[in-house]
Scaffold this motif. Sequence first.
Motif: not given
Length: 295
Positions: A77, A79, A102, A104-105, A126
């Motif tokens: 994942s 970020q 995975d 996250d934005y 996300s």
Amino acid sequence: MKYDSQFVDRVLERFHKSFNRSAHRWCEFSHDGLRAQAYRSTIYQKLYVLRYFPAYYLEYCILASLLKRRLGDAYSSVQIASFGCGVCPDFHALKANLEGLDFDYIGYDSCQWSTRKLIALEESDSLGFQHVHIKSLTPVDLDEVDVFIFPKSISDLGQTGGLEHLAETIAATEKHRVFFLNSFVYGGGDRDDSDLRRFDIIHAALERKGFITLDDRETTHIGRKGMGRGRSLRAITHDYAYPQAHFITCARKGSKAECQGCNVVKYPVVTNNFMGFQLLEYNRLSPARDLGWWR
């Protein structure tokens, strides 16, 4: 590299319908250039999307696929932070090309970009957005970020102020490996020198914190290897298409003096003339580390 043409067609259809409902106001904007302060107008936002979204989305798809390849199996994942994100075409490009990873934005922009609501999201997306000026960001805001994106935005960020502060904030990370997806506004020469020089500010801040990059930060790319400028975007991927039904047409064209040089009724971007992208990886070296562990 995956270019989701069906997704792009849906975006164009929604924005085209919405933009046409404001046709009675087009003449008000016919001689104003697309500039940062104008993006606060929803009419400008829709015009911008119709003209640039497919081309820029393709550029970010290329960058996203390069990032996926560079990350390899080292990450499950990541970020991601995008500065000057607008309607977040880079998010959707990442979504199409980071399958199995995975992420996250969070997008940062000093403009609200209320037209973002015209692009449908899925519950699983996300995606976060903060309406802030980059001067207000602190190291806490960015300390978990692995990937920083400048989507055609570093020029505007440099002009509005705060780029030095952002550079120091990014460089304060405790991460030892970070990535930059840079997409520059093409300035008419062989290289995007003005925007490249603005990124020097970030590069210098990272160097002061012990980071180095082995990537060529002086070079940008305009599509496939060996491709010249002025080529059709379909030469990059046959999935690219801009349906003529979504072109902007005006029933009053030629009926007024201000029709000459109109900035509204223009063709969208369909070539790589506006491309200029690069992926940069920075690693922090310490006495216990050397280049042998890197690649």
